[in-house]
Design a protein around this motif. Structure first.
Motif, PDB file in Angstrom:
ATOM      1  N   PHE A 167      25.180  37.866  37.285  1.00 50.21           N
ATOM      2  CA  PHE A 167      26.654  38.728  36.602  1.00 50.21           C
ATOM      3  C   PHE A 167      27.037  39.447  38.349  1.00 50.21           C
ATOM      4  N   ARG A 168      26.054  40.317  38.869  1.00 48.78           N
ATOM      5  CA  ARG A 168      26.383  40.882  39.759  1.00 48.78           C
ATOM      6  C   ARG A 168      26.907  40.773  40.457  1.00 48.78           C
ATOM      7  N   ALA A 169      26.106  39.572  41.188  1.00 45.94           N
ATOM      8  CA  ALA A 169      26.904  39.175  42.210  1.00 45.94           C
ATOM      9  C   ALA A 169      28.216  37.880  41.774  1.00 45.94           C
ATOM     10  N   ALA A 170      27.784  37.973  41.114  1.00 42.72           N
ATOM     11  CA  ALA A 170      29.067  37.353  40.640  1.00 42.72           C
ATOM     12  C   ALA A 170      30.673  37.553  39.957  1.00 42.72           C
ATOM     13  N   PHE A 171      30.201  38.981  39.491  1.00 39.12           N
ATOM     14  CA  PHE A 171      31.429  39.592  39.093  1.00 39.12           C
ATOM     15  C   PHE A 171      31.662  41.315  40.828  1.00 39.12           C
ATOM     16  N   GLN A 172      31.229  41.055  41.170  1.00 41.16           N
ATOM     17  CA  GLN A 172      31.116  42.009  42.672  1.00 41.16           C
ATOM     18  C   GLN A 172      30.960  43.208  42.059  1.00 41.16           C
ATOM     19  N   HIS A 173      29.853  42.932  41.659  1.00 39.08           N
ATOM     20  CA  HIS A 173      28.772  44.218  41.481  1.00 39.08           C
ATOM     21  C   HIS A 173      29.874  45.235  40.351  1.00 39.08           C
ATOM     22  N   PHE A 174      30.820  44.626  39.531  1.00 42.25           N
ATOM     23  CA  PHE A 174      31.022  44.944  38.310  1.00 42.25           C
ATOM     24  C   PHE A 174      32.536  46.697  38.962  1.00 42.25           C
ATOM     25  N   GLU A 175      32.672  45.956  39.956  1.00 46.71           N
ATOM     26  CA  GLU A 175      33.569  46.589  41.176  1.00 46.71           C
ATOM     27  C   GLU A 175      35.182  46.231  40.177  1.00 46.71           C
ATOM     28  N   PRO A 176      36.244  47.550  39.255  1.00 46.43           N
ATOM     29  CA  PRO A 176      37.040  47.308  37.859  1.00 46.43           C
ATOM     30  C   PRO A 176      37.918  46.366  39.007  1.00 46.43           C
ATOM     31  N   ASP A 177      38.273  46.776  40.385  1.00 39.60           N
ATOM     32  CA  ASP A 177      39.478  46.262  41.400  1.00 39.60           C
ATOM     33  C   ASP A 177      39.937  45.176  42.099  1.00 39.60           C
ATOM     34  N   GLU A 178      37.705  45.017  42.092  1.00 40.18           N
ATOM     35  CA  GLU A 178      38.047  43.486  42.433  1.00 40.18           C
ATOM     36  C   GLU A 178      37.463  42.833  41.792  1.00 40.18           C
ATOM     37  N   VAL A 179      37.103  42.957  40.083  1.00 36.39           N
ATOM     38  CA  VAL A 179      37.515  42.085  39.185  1.00 36.39           C
ATOM     39  C   VAL A 179      38.387  41.351  38.804  1.00 36.39           C
ATOM     40  N   ALA A 237      37.684  38.274  29.424  1.00 38.86           N
ATOM     41  CA  ALA A 237      38.011  38.916  29.082  1.00 38.86           C
ATOM     42  C   ALA A 237      36.769  40.265  29.367  1.00 38.86           C
ATOM     43  N   THR A 238      36.005  39.996  30.835  1.00 35.32           N
ATOM     44  CA  THR A 238      36.262  40.335  31.733  1.00 35.32           C
ATOM     45  C   THR A 238      37.050  40.775  33.284  1.00 35.32           C
ATOM     46  N   ILE A 239      37.416  40.276  32.902  1.00 34.61           N
ATOM     47  CA  ILE A 239      38.766  39.845  34.111  1.00 34.61           C
ATOM     48  C   ILE A 239      39.694  40.988  33.504  1.00 34.61           C
ATOM     49  N   HIS A 240      39.968  40.640  32.708  1.00 38.12           N
ATOM     50  CA  HIS A 240      41.349  41.334  31.440  1.00 38.12           C
ATOM     51  C   HIS A 240      41.155  43.267  31.224  1.00 38.12           C
ATOM     52  N   ASN A 241      39.313  43.176  31.296  1.00 36.25           N
ATOM     53  CA  ASN A 241      39.127  44.807  30.575  1.00 36.25           C
ATOM     54  C   ASN A 241      38.786  44.966  32.284  1.00 36.25           C
ATOM     55  N   ARG A 256      27.533  57.538  32.845  1.00 36.64           N
ATOM     56  CA  ARG A 256      28.791  58.833  33.266  1.00 36.64           C
ATOM     57  C   ARG A 256      29.313  58.184  34.643  1.00 36.64           C
ATOM     58  N   ASP A 257      29.659  56.690  35.197  1.00 34.86           N
ATOM     59  CA  ASP A 257      30.494  56.018  36.359  1.00 34.86           C
ATOM     60  C   ASP A 257      31.146  55.513  35.978  1.00 34.86           C
ATOM     61  N   GLU A 258      32.090  55.291  36.194  1.00 34.43           N
ATOM     62  CA  GLU A 258      32.881  53.784  35.921  1.00 34.43           C
ATOM     63  C   GLU A 258      32.601  52.429  36.173  1.00 34.43           C
ATOM     64  N   ARG A 259      32.005  52.194  37.049  1.00 32.96           N
ATOM     65  CA  ARG A 259      31.190  51.191  37.746  1.00 32.96           C
ATOM     66  C   ARG A 259      30.796  50.324  36.555  1.00 32.96           C
ATOM     67  N   GLY A 260      29.697  51.557  36.410  1.00 38.08           N
ATOM     68  CA  GLY A 260      27.887  51.452  35.727  1.00 38.08           C
ATOM     69  C   GLY A 260      28.799  51.111  33.916  1.00 38.08           C
ATOM     70  N   LEU A 261      29.746  51.678  33.627  1.00 36.42           N
ATOM     71  CA  LEU A 261      30.015  52.102  32.190  1.00 36.42           C
ATOM     72  C   LEU A 261      31.019  50.404  32.071  1.00 36.42           C
ATOM     73  N   PHE A 262      31.611  49.976  33.312  1.00 36.66           N
ATOM     74  CA  PHE A 262      32.443  48.528  33.291  1.00 36.66           C
ATOM     75  C   PHE A 262      31.521  47.483  33.168  1.00 36.66           C
ATOM     76  N   ILE A 268      41.114  49.742  35.364  1.00 31.49           N
ATOM     77  CA  ILE A 268      42.183  50.320  36.226  1.00 31.49           C
ATOM     78  C   ILE A 268      43.081  51.699  35.676  1.00 31.49           C
ATOM     79  N   ALA A 269      44.132  50.864  34.396  1.00 29.23           N
ATOM     80  CA  ALA A 269      44.951  51.127  33.681  1.00 29.23           C
ATOM     81  C   ALA A 269      44.410  52.894  33.088  1.00 29.23           C
ATOM     82  N   LEU A 270      43.436  52.611  32.432  1.00 27.35           N
ATOM     83  CA  LEU A 270      42.907  53.875  32.318  1.00 27.35           C
ATOM     84  C   LEU A 270      43.144  54.864  33.090  1.00 27.35           C
ATOM     85  N   ARG A 271      42.504  54.949  34.517  1.00 27.57           N
ATOM     86  CA  ARG A 271      42.437  56.073  35.601  1.00 27.57           C
ATOM     87  C   ARG A 271      44.036  57.012  35.303  1.00 27.57           C
ATOM     88  N   GLN A 272      45.281  56.523  34.951  1.00 25.63           N
ATOM     89  CA  GLN A 272      46.400  57.047  35.363  1.00 25.63           C
ATOM     90  C   GLN A 272      45.951  58.287  33.999  1.00 25.63           C
TER      91      GLN A 272
END
Length: 216
Positions: free
Chosen positions: A86-98, A124-128, A56-62, A133-137
């Protein structure tokens, strides 16, 4: 069967092609698990400690959405073995970083042997990430995804009783695609729903049945 793969005949994380009537397997520790979780210590640990618990957290779900996308067409064991990569390559899946990844970073990822080097899935991961981020609105990714939780959950006795999609996963897939997400097909989204506890597809005699706290 090799400990590095999940047979296509054993329904586990991710979409499956076949659904044999396989029941739970009791391990040496006396605990019953589905066949896919008895394949290797890695999969058993994932099943015992993580799969099916609420996210139930954004980073974890992303992260989960991203890994489910990379898993498409592959064994889940491959994804688990490469998870730290994957976590190292994608900045631990922080959406703003990716979301800020450049073309140069995409090429770097394509040369990274610690991940699955699939250009379409990387893009697709970068796009997602941007779509997240857009969904935060609005309500945000977590509330958006969890709004598709069904009213009932399967009660499978065998692997054959577990569906690979549902009306809710179809609806979630369409809704995410409308919001710009990619690699979020109905079967992939059902696998996500299983993994994050939105449905409980633990076999009825599994020691993990009901452990999510979402379903009684």
């Amino acid at each position: 069967m090799s400990s590095s793969t999940i047979s296509s005949t054993e329904r586990g994380p991710g979409p499956a092609q076949e659904k044999p009537a396989l029941g739970a397997i009791r391990g040496e520790d006396g605990l019953a698990r589905p066949p896919w979780a008895a394949v290797s210590p890695l999969l058993q640990s994932y099943y015992d400690t993580e799969w099916g618990l609420p996210v139930r957290d954004e980073r974890g779900l992303f992260e989960r959405i991203s890994l489910e996308a990379f898993q498409s067409g592959l064994s889940w064991a491959i994804i688990l073995r490469k998870r730290e990569g994957f976590r190292a390559a994608f900045q631990h899946f922080e959406p703003d970083e990716v979301a800020a990844f450049s073309d140069a970073e995409v090429e770097k990822l394509m040369a990274d042997t610690e991940i699955v080097r699939n250009r379409a899935k990387i893009l697709a991961t970068i796009h997602n990430a941007k779509a997240t981020i857009a969904l935060r609105q609005d309500e945000g990714l977590v509330d958006f995804v969890w709004s598709f939780k069904p009213d009932v959950t399967p009660r499978p006795q065998t692997i054959a009783d577990i569906p690979t999609s549902s009306p809710e996963s179809v609806a979630l897939s369409k809704a995410l695609q409308k919001r710009g997400f990619k690699f979020v097909g109905p079967t992939t989204m059902y696998a996500l729903m299983e993994a994050i506890g939105m449905v409980d597809t633990h076999l009825m005699d599994s020691h993990r049945r009901g452990s999510s706290g979402v379903w009684s």
